[in-house]
Write a protein that holds these residues in place. Structure first.
Motif, PDB file in Angstrom:
ATOM      1  N   LEU A  64      56.227  42.609  38.259  1.00 33.11           N
ATOM      2  CA  LEU A  64      56.016  43.745  39.155  1.00 33.11           C
ATOM      3  C   LEU A  64      55.645  44.989  38.361  1.00 33.11           C
ATOM      4  O   LEU A  64      54.709  45.716  38.719  1.00 33.11           O
ATOM      5  N   GLY A  65      56.369  45.261  37.281  1.00 34.52           N
ATOM      6  CA  GLY A  65      56.047  46.422  36.453  1.00 34.52           C
ATOM      7  C   GLY A  65      54.637  46.368  35.910  1.00 34.52           C
ATOM      8  O   GLY A  65      53.912  47.369  35.920  1.00 34.52           O
ATOM      9  N   ARG A  66      54.234  45.199  35.441  1.00 39.65           N
ATOM     10  CA  ARG A  66      52.881  45.031  34.898  1.00 39.65           C
ATOM     11  C   ARG A  66      51.823  45.278  35.967  1.00 39.65           C
ATOM     12  O   ARG A  66      50.831  45.988  35.733  1.00 39.65           O
ATOM     13  N   GLU A  67      52.025  44.721  37.156  1.00 37.40           N
ATOM     14  CA  GLU A  67      51.036  44.865  38.228  1.00 37.40           C
ATOM     15  C   GLU A  67      50.977  46.296  38.754  1.00 37.40           C
ATOM     16  O   GLU A  67      49.900  46.786  39.127  1.00 37.40           O
ATOM     17  N   MET A  68      52.102  46.988  38.785  1.00 40.74           N
ATOM     18  CA  MET A  68      52.091  48.397  39.189  1.00 40.74           C
ATOM     19  C   MET A  68      51.292  49.223  38.191  1.00 40.74           C
ATOM     20  O   MET A  68      50.485  50.069  38.576  1.00 40.74           O
ATOM     21  N   ALA A  69      51.518  48.989  36.904  1.00 43.41           N
ATOM     22  CA  ALA A  69      50.777  49.741  35.882  1.00 43.41           C
ATOM     23  C   ALA A  69      49.284  49.475  35.984  1.00 43.41           C
ATOM     24  O   ALA A  69      48.468  50.400  35.913  1.00 43.41           O
TER      25      ALA A  69
END
Length: 200
Positions: free
Chosen positions: A28-33
């Motif tokens: 999730l963190g990667r996709e948000m960034a």
């Protein structure tokens, strides 16, 4: 619905027993960034909170951490957050998290995660906002809660006209696209995967 520029993520200050929870927080963190979406979260460096925040930062994204003074040591405040706000109490923390977010996502977590998620559902139920609330139902984590909502509806405590509206994603990869579709009007806020939430 405005564009999704920031997402408030509620999640555990523990990492849980299943590696799938940690993997989901990282993804999730990667996709948000990658999508240029700022993370708004509780400001800690431990558990799923720390994992999602570090993943956003490691992938070039922006993070706003909001933590009350009394939790700075217990939740090991993440000093690396681009924007770090220390509040007087939990009430101020939750108000700022609401104000700074365009949507809310609940990863697996404990009673604090549940409480914050339910508060956003309640405010929506009472017409105080129309920001989407999404349950990240990783490995069915939120199924008992969804069953409780159904039980409340069956017994007449969630009445017609006071529906509890929320969205569900079963994988971390679905979360950002789902919320972007909501913002673009491709998904109605009163539906979850084509099923009327008045049925929930």
């Amino acid at each position: 619905m405005t564009d999704i520029r920031s997402i408030c993520v509620y999640c555990g200050s523990g990492a849980g027993t299943d590696p799938a929870y940690r993997e989901a927080a990282t993804e999730l963190g990667r996709e948000m960034a990658r999508a240029g979406i700022r993370l708004v979260y509780g400001g800690g460096s431990i558990g799923l909170m720390g994992i999602v925040a570090r993943s956003v930062l490691d992938n070039g994204g922006e993070v706003t951490g909001i933590i009350p003074q009394f939790l700075k040591e217990r939740e090991e405040m993440l000093e690396d957050a681009g924007e770090l706000i220390v509040t007087e109490d939990m009430h101020e923390r939750k108000r700022l998290m609401f104000e700074k977010a365009d949507a809310f996502v609940a990863l697996p977590g404990g009673i604090g995660t549940l409480e914050e998620t339910v508060e956003m559902m309640t405010w929506a139920q009472l017409g105080q906002h129309r920001k989407p609330v999404l349950l990240a139902n990783i490995k069915g984590f939120w199924e008992p809660f969804r069953q409780l909502l159904e039980h409340m509806r069956r017994d007449g405590f969630i009445r017609n006209g006071l529906d509890v509206t929320y969205h569900v994603a079963n994988t971390a990869a679905e979360i950002v696209p789902h919320l972007q579709n909501v913002a673009d009007g491709k998904r109605d806020l009163c539906q979850e995967d084509g099923v009327s939430l008045s049925q929930l």
